[in-house]
Write an enzyme that holds these catalytic residues in place. Structure first.
Site, PDB file in Angstrom:
ATOM      1  CB  SER A   1      -0.727  -0.043   1.365  1.00 24.33           C
ATOM      2  OG  SER A   1      -1.601   1.311   1.511  1.00 24.33           O
TER       3      SER A   1
ATOM      4  CG  HIS B   1     -11.577   0.375  -0.909  1.00 27.60           C
ATOM      5  ND1 HIS B   1     -10.561   1.247  -1.717  1.00 27.60           N
ATOM      6  CD2 HIS B   1     -10.897   0.669   0.213  1.00 27.60           C
ATOM      7  CE1 HIS B   1      -9.816   1.698  -1.227  1.00 27.60           C
ATOM      8  NE2 HIS B   1      -9.796   1.333   0.157  1.00 27.60           N
TER       9      HIS B   1
ATOM     10  CB  THR C   1      -6.672   2.499  -5.148  1.00 24.86           C
ATOM     11  OG1 THR C   1      -5.780   1.626  -5.170  1.00 24.86           O
ATOM     12  CG2 THR C   1      -7.891   2.753  -4.613  1.00 24.86           C
TER      13      THR C   1
ATOM     14  CE  LYS D   1      -7.752  -2.764  -4.049  1.00 26.62           C
ATOM     15  NZ  LYS D   1      -8.449  -1.663  -3.170  1.00 26.62           N
TER      16      LYS D   1
ATOM     17  CE1 TYR E   1      -6.439   4.664  -2.024  1.00 26.45           C
ATOM     18  CE2 TYR E   1      -4.926   4.201  -0.249  1.00 26.45           C
ATOM     19  CZ  TYR E   1      -5.899   3.923  -0.721  1.00 26.45           C
ATOM     20  OH  TYR E   1      -6.712   3.078  -0.122  1.00 26.45           O
TER      21      TYR E   1
HETATM   22  C1  LIG Z   1      -7.862  -2.175   6.891  1.00 25.76           C
HETATM   23  C2  LIG Z   1      -7.905  -1.985   5.469  1.00 25.76           C
HETATM   24  C3  LIG Z   1      -6.919  -1.131   4.824  1.00 25.76           C
HETATM   25  C4  LIG Z   1      -7.256  -0.957   3.342  1.00 25.76           C
HETATM   26  N1  LIG Z   1      -6.214  -0.241   2.753  1.00 25.76           N
HETATM   27  C5  LIG Z   1      -6.287   0.045   1.277  1.00 25.76           C
HETATM   28  C6  LIG Z   1      -4.987   0.700   0.828  1.00 25.76           C
HETATM   29  O1  LIG Z   1      -4.202   1.329   1.476  1.00 25.76           O
HETATM   30  N2  LIG Z   1      -5.192   1.101  -0.641  1.00 25.76           N
HETATM   31  C7  LIG Z   1      -6.263   0.161  -1.285  1.00 25.76           C
HETATM   32  O2  LIG Z   1      -6.075   0.423  -2.670  1.00 25.76           O
HETATM   33  N3  LIG Z   1      -7.073  -0.518  -0.905  1.00 25.76           N
HETATM   34  C8  LIG Z   1      -7.189  -0.745   0.460  1.00 25.76           C
HETATM   35  N4  LIG Z   1      -7.895  -1.393   1.251  1.00 25.76           N
HETATM   36  C9  LIG Z   1      -9.080  -2.330   0.669  1.00 25.76           C
HETATM   37  C10 LIG Z   1      -8.572  -3.550  -0.099  1.00 25.76           C
HETATM   38  O3  LIG Z   1      -7.344  -3.456  -0.895  1.00 25.76           O
HETATM   39  C11 LIG Z   1      -9.512  -4.319  -0.602  1.00 25.76           C
HETATM   40  O4  LIG Z   1     -10.006  -3.915  -1.820  1.00 25.76           O
HETATM   41  C12 LIG Z   1     -10.608  -4.900   0.386  1.00 25.76           C
HETATM   42  O5  LIG Z   1     -10.205  -5.160   1.587  1.00 25.76           O
HETATM   43  C13 LIG Z   1     -11.137  -6.240  -0.215  1.00 25.76           C
HETATM   44  O6  LIG Z   1     -12.200  -6.449   0.588  1.00 25.76           O
HETATM   45  P1  LIG Z   1     -12.052  -7.991   1.669  1.00 25.76           P
HETATM   46  O7  LIG Z   1     -11.424  -7.091   2.967  1.00 25.76           O
HETATM   47  O8  LIG Z   1     -13.472  -8.158   1.937  1.00 25.76           O
HETATM   48  O9  LIG Z   1     -11.391  -8.992   1.181  1.00 25.76           O
HETATM   49  C14 LIG Z   1      -7.909  -1.858   2.583  1.00 25.76           C
HETATM   50  C15 LIG Z   1      -8.859  -2.437   3.302  1.00 25.76           C
HETATM   51  C16 LIG Z   1      -8.873  -2.852   4.563  1.00 25.76           C
HETATM   52  C17 LIG Z   1      -9.732  -3.562   5.165  1.00 25.76           C
END
Ligand SMILES: Cc1cc2nc3c(=O)[nH]c(=O)nc-3n(C[C@H](O)[C@H](O)[C@H](O)COP(=O)(O)O)c2cc1C
Length: 352
Positions: A105, A252, A152, A228, A126
């Site tokens: 990330s 997300h 993203t 994404k 980002y």
């Molecule tokens: C705690 C947390 C932090 C996340 N941070 C990012 C991030 O920094 N960048 C990003 O593109 N998506 C982020 N996401 C989204 C995840 O990449 C992903 O799309 C999502 O968690 C998928 O769903 P799931 O948790 O149900 O598998 C984050 C999700 C969570 C739960």
């Protein structure tokens, strides 16, 4: 010890502070989309094939920029030191051992170079207001040997995550945005009735990011580019027109627009629109090997998995969790008569 990949949330609940649990588990608004992701996946039925002479299932597959031991990618997730002192390093090492890519990330709590050193990684970008910082991150990801860039596009602003607002959630001092010049930020300043992480996003992220910016990015990097956070096939077509090598169909994990369509329900139209031209990956709600098979049967090249791996990280069980997911996928493929991922793509799907 977990019996199923979906068990880690409960195990982690025993060791994590309530506000960190909420930060990971939560969705935006009334969490409608968070729930829809699960109910929509649960409703996808698979019609197994029989007498297929399949004694073993091969999970090896092509993914953007190379091959992987199974069609699974570790989703980019911010601030993994919230879950374990070794954070990203521990999860990235487990991904490398399992033979799958780990997505770093922008908001990782160890520097991207240190994480990329542990195994095959992609970098998630980002779009920041500070264009020089964006350029520097892209250059650093290339220099560190990242195999792909994943931009993203569903966070022009952060979804209103009410659990974090109600907890006045902020980061502890030892968990920083290690890739950014301002590693310590508003995200560390607790304000009653506000999410400090959302406040940081509001000041750091560029809300007016556009397709022109993506064109600029594509011209600037040699790395394969994934986009994404796409749910509409028209956006998928646009992304392919500017040269995207992969699309991640994602809401997300229900953390952005509450009321957004479940990712798995958006998948077929995106596959129809661009599936012949680029890889289409799915995330949001994947919790078992059967879910991975569902995604493959609906035309995905693979999935990203998010929260379950953070829960596993919290109990130092990342290797075990990925082995369990692998076993569940093998079992599901054998039961469905699939020898490989190409067979999985030919399964008939329906709706319960
Ligand atoms: C705690 C947390 C932090 C996340 N941070 C990012 C991030 O920094 N960048 C990003 O593109 N998506 C982020 N996401 C989204 C995840 O990449 C992903 O799309 C999502 O968690 C998928 O769903 P799931 O948790 O149900 O598998 C984050 C999700 C969570 C739960």
């Amino acid at each position: 010890m977990a019996e199923a990949f979906g068990d880690y949330e409960e195990l982690a609940a025993g060791v994590l502070p309530a506000d960190v649990r909420d930060f990971v588990a939560g969705g935006s608004g009334s969490e409608t989309t968070l729930r829809l992701n699960r109910s929509a996946l649960d409703s996808v039925t698979l019609t197994p094939r029989v007498l297929a002479e399949v004694a073993e299932a091969s999970l090896r597959c092509g993914l953007v920029g190379g091959s992987a031991a199974m069609p699974v990618v570790v989703a980019p997730m911010a601030y993994q030191r919230l879950l374990h002192p070794e954070g990203e390093l521990l999860l990235a090492r487990a991904a490398a051992a399992a033979g799958i890519p780990y997505v770093i990330s922008t908001l990782s709590s160890y520097p991207l170079e240190k994480i990329a050193g542990t195994g095959p990684s992609w970098f998630q970008l980002y779009w920041l207001r500070d264009r020089a910082m964006v350029e520097s991150l892209v250059d650093r990801a290339g220099a560190a040997g990242c195999g792909a860039l994943m931009v993203t596009v569903d966070v022009p602003v952060m979804g209103r995550r009410l659990r974090d607002v109600r907890n006045s959630f902020s980061l502890p001092p030892d968990v920083v945005a290690a890739n950014l010049v301002d590693a310590v930020s508003e995200a560390h300043v607790g304000v009653p009735g506000l999410s400090a992480v959302a406040a940081h996003t509001a000041s750091a992220f560029e809300p007016a990011v556009s397709w022109r910016d993506l064109e600029w990015l594509k011209a600037r990097t040699e790395l394969p580019l994934l986009v994404k956070g796409i749910l509409d096939p028209r956006d998928a077509i646009r992304a392919v027109e500017i040269g995207a090598d992969g699309i991640v169909v994602s809401n997300h994990g229900g953390r952005q627009l509450d009321g957004a369509v479940a990712s798995v329900n958006a998948l077929p139209s995106v596959v129809d629109a661009v599936g012949k031209e680029c890889s289409v990956l799915l995330d949001s709600g994947i919790r078992s090997g059967t879910d991975v098979l569902r995604a493959l049967a609906l035309g995905a090249s693979g999935v990203l998995v998010g929260r379950p791996l953070l829960w596993a990280l919290a109990v130092d069980a990342c290797d075990e969790a990925l082995a369990l997911l692998r076993k569940e996928l093998v079992d599901a493929m054998l039961l469905a008569g699939c020898a490989n991922v190409a067979d999985a793509a030919r399964l008939t799907t329906g709706r319960a």
